[in-house]
Design a protein around this motif. Sequence first.
Motif, PDB file in Angstrom:
ATOM      1  N   VAL A 234       0.820  -1.209   0.000  1.00 42.47           N
ATOM      2  CA  VAL A 234       0.000   0.000   0.000  1.00 42.47           C
ATOM      3  C   VAL A 234       0.861   1.269   0.000  1.00 42.47           C
ATOM      4  N   LEU A 235       1.682   1.436   1.019  1.00 38.95           N
ATOM      5  CA  LEU A 235       2.379   2.712   1.201  1.00 38.95           C
ATOM      6  C   LEU A 235       3.401   2.993   0.106  1.00 38.95           C
ATOM      7  N   ASP A 236       4.248   2.025  -0.193  1.00 41.82           N
ATOM      8  CA  ASP A 236       5.278   2.258  -1.215  1.00 41.82           C
ATOM      9  C   ASP A 236       4.695   2.432  -2.612  1.00 41.82           C
ATOM     10  N   PRO A 237       3.765   1.562  -3.051  1.00 38.46           N
ATOM     11  CA  PRO A 237       3.198   1.765  -4.389  1.00 38.46           C
ATOM     12  C   PRO A 237       2.515   3.124  -4.561  1.00 38.46           C
ATOM     13  N   LEU A 238       1.959   3.661  -3.480  1.00 42.92           N
ATOM     14  CA  LEU A 238       1.292   4.959  -3.543  1.00 42.92           C
ATOM     15  C   LEU A 238       2.230   6.120  -3.222  1.00 42.92           C
ATOM     16  N   ASP A 239       3.513   5.810  -3.013  1.00 41.72           N
ATOM     17  CA  ASP A 239       4.503   6.839  -2.664  1.00 41.72           C
ATOM     18  C   ASP A 239       4.089   7.619  -1.415  1.00 41.72           C
ATOM     19  N   MET A 240       3.496   6.901  -0.447  1.00 40.19           N
ATOM     20  CA  MET A 240       3.110   7.528   0.818  1.00 40.19           C
ATOM     21  C   MET A 240       4.294   7.470   1.789  1.00 40.19           C
ATOM     22  N   SER A 241       5.347   8.181   1.434  1.00 39.79           N
ATOM     23  CA  SER A 241       6.605   8.095   2.179  1.00 39.79           C
ATOM     24  C   SER A 241       6.561   8.791   3.526  1.00 39.79           C
ATOM     25  N   GLU A 242       5.528   9.620   3.746  1.00 36.79           N
ATOM     26  CA  GLU A 242       5.408  10.335   5.022  1.00 36.79           C
ATOM     27  C   GLU A 242       4.499   9.606   6.011  1.00 36.79           C
ATOM     28  N   THR A 243       3.991   8.450   5.611  1.00 38.16           N
ATOM     29  CA  THR A 243       3.058   7.698   6.458  1.00 38.16           C
ATOM     30  C   THR A 243       3.785   6.505   7.052  1.00 38.16           C
ATOM     31  N   SER A 244       3.871   6.457   8.381  1.00 34.87           N
ATOM     32  CA  SER A 244       4.657   5.392   9.010  1.00 34.87           C
ATOM     33  C   SER A 244       4.367   5.327  10.505  1.00 34.87           C
ATOM     34  N   TYR A 245       4.798   4.211  11.096  1.00 29.89           N
ATOM     35  CA  TYR A 245       4.759   4.076  12.555  1.00 29.89           C
ATOM     36  C   TYR A 245       5.930   4.821  13.197  1.00 29.89           C
ATOM     37  N   PHE A 246       7.042   4.900  12.492  1.00 27.61           N
ATOM     38  CA  PHE A 246       8.250   5.522  13.028  1.00 27.61           C
ATOM     39  C   PHE A 246       8.539   6.814  12.286  1.00 27.61           C
ATOM     40  N   VAL A 247       8.754   7.886  13.056  1.00 29.74           N
ATOM     41  CA  VAL A 247       9.110   9.181  12.474  1.00 29.74           C
ATOM     42  C   VAL A 247      10.585   9.436  12.765  1.00 29.74           C
ATOM     43  N   THR A 315      -2.085  -0.016  -9.200  1.00 27.08           N
ATOM     44  CA  THR A 315      -3.318  -0.664  -8.748  1.00 27.08           C
ATOM     45  C   THR A 315      -3.069  -1.361  -7.419  1.00 27.08           C
ATOM     46  N   ILE A 316      -3.813  -0.950  -6.412  1.00 26.32           N
ATOM     47  CA  ILE A 316      -3.697  -1.535  -5.066  1.00 26.32           C
ATOM     48  C   ILE A 316      -4.756  -2.612  -4.885  1.00 26.32           C
ATOM     49  N   LEU A 317      -5.984  -2.322  -5.316  1.00 26.46           N
ATOM     50  CA  LEU A 317      -7.097  -3.259  -5.222  1.00 26.46           C
ATOM     51  C   LEU A 317      -7.916  -3.204  -6.499  1.00 26.46           C
ATOM     52  N   LYS A 318      -8.669  -4.254  -6.750  1.00 24.24           N
ATOM     53  CA  LYS A 318      -9.589  -4.275  -7.888  1.00 24.24           C
ATOM     54  C   LYS A 318     -10.823  -3.430  -7.563  1.00 24.24           C
ATOM     55  N   PRO A 319     -11.482  -2.899  -8.593  1.00 27.37           N
ATOM     56  CA  PRO A 319     -12.695  -2.104  -8.342  1.00 27.37           C
ATOM     57  C   PRO A 319     -13.749  -2.849  -7.527  1.00 27.37           C
ATOM     58  N   GLU A 320     -13.935  -4.140  -7.820  1.00 26.73           N
ATOM     59  CA  GLU A 320     -14.958  -4.885  -7.088  1.00 26.73           C
ATOM     60  C   GLU A 320     -14.602  -5.053  -5.606  1.00 26.73           C
ATOM     61  N   THR A 321     -13.307  -5.054  -5.290  1.00 30.57           N
ATOM     62  CA  THR A 321     -12.890  -5.156  -3.887  1.00 30.57           C
ATOM     63  C   THR A 321     -13.164  -3.854  -3.154  1.00 30.57           C
ATOM     64  N   VAL A 322     -12.853  -2.726  -3.793  1.00 28.60           N
ATOM     65  CA  VAL A 322     -13.144  -1.429  -3.177  1.00 28.60           C
ATOM     66  C   VAL A 322     -14.642  -1.280  -2.968  1.00 28.60           C
ATOM     67  N   LYS A 323     -15.423  -1.709  -3.955  1.00 27.62           N
ATOM     68  CA  LYS A 323     -16.884  -1.633  -3.817  1.00 27.62           C
ATOM     69  C   LYS A 323     -17.358  -2.480  -2.641  1.00 27.62           C
ATOM     70  N   LYS A 324     -16.765  -3.654  -2.478  1.00 29.67           N
ATOM     71  CA  LYS A 324     -17.128  -4.515  -1.349  1.00 29.67           C
ATOM     72  C   LYS A 324     -16.801  -3.833  -0.017  1.00 29.67           C
ATOM     73  N   MET A 325     -15.646  -3.199   0.050  1.00 26.71           N
ATOM     74  CA  MET A 325     -15.256  -2.506   1.272  1.00 26.71           C
ATOM     75  C   MET A 325     -16.196  -1.348   1.582  1.00 26.71           C
TER      76      MET A 325
END
Length: 421
Positions: A234-247, A315-325
């Motif tokens: 999730v985090l790396d594919p989306l380049d969410m480099s500022e999101t983490s447990y450790f700062v 692509t992190i999830l398929k459209p049908e998976t997001v819809k299910k969530m």
Amino acid sequence: MKKTIYFFGVLAALYACQHPTETTETEQNSIIDQSAKNRLDSTLQSFVQDSIVAGVSALIFEKGKEAYFNAYGYADREAGVPMDRNTIVTIYSMTKPITGTTLMTLYEKGLFKLEDSLAKFAPEFAEMQVATGLDNEGNMILEPANRAITIADITRHTAGFSTRADLGLDKASQEADLLNMETTLSDMAGKLSKLPLGYQPGQRWEYGISVDVQAYLAEKLAGKPFDEYMKEVVLDPLDMSETSYFVPEDKRDRVAAIYYKTDTSLSRVPDERIHTINYDHWPMKPGGWGLKSTIDDYMTFAQMLVNEGTYNGKTILKPETVKKMATNHLPPVEDSLWLPSKGRVGFGIDFAVRTEPPMTPEEMNGMVGEFFWDGAASTLFWVDPENDLTAVLFFQVMPFQGGVHKKFKDAVYGSISPESL
């Protein structure tokens, strides 16, 4: 002197963040038109001026483009650090949707079904007991669970895990120290499985530790530490480099302080009570809380969801998976506690899901089909598929400020009459 600095700091921030007054052709058919921007500016400013928050920022995307950003006040009032786009905030339970997304990547690999029993993968949760009352000596009266806890139960908070004070489960949970940072998710699961449930599975919606159990399940199925797997899928594919447990230390000057609000004051919560878990590497990586993030990072996550699982070519999830969530899976339950305070909603997979429009102006605003969640320090995000709109609101105040969320959503959707919602 401090008052002078504060005045000129706020004045400069207001000047820098002014919006043009003209209405573009694109805005004419938008939710976030110039009137909405003016409402949003005024609303955010009022939160600071009325000392409801020390600082606040808001970011809104509509139809794939940034429609609004502004920030007012201070991330760290005492140090004079303004709230900014790169401010790192403690998102608490807004960790949960990221955990759910991580888990659902394993669902897409065919490693589990939602109707599977939790015990199929975590045998310690087989043969659970349910507390039904107390005897004359104050001991819990137990009976066997009438069905297995399912994975669906832990994604919608109907597993029966409980901290009911009337049964002594609050004290038992405290004594078990379930989420001790020096222990692991496996340790947590072992201790939790020995505690009685407070309700039969599926009987009641009770918010709590279920998402930490999701993280444990993901760790087992992925065959690697939960935080590593989350980062990988999730985090790396989306380049969410500022999101983490450790700062890391070189980013800590951007971490927002958290404030405690009473009727008459806004006081800083000591940093050592709030930030310690993010300033060292601990064995515990909770699924239900613990991440810090920036407003742009979390917007990236929200944009992936409104784009049905894909963002910026990843692509992190398929459209049908997001819809299910994002579909209500909450069965008829005995009680859903405070969930109705968030509007006419059900619950999907780690999101509240709006099922009906507000019937009165006093109810929480929003669009049918939106899905969202928030955090203990009052952060908020939502995804509005109907309008291709995503919003992230960041401020850091305890206890939870639902009234601020109401005013912010009214500022966003203020031009829409309740009849059209």
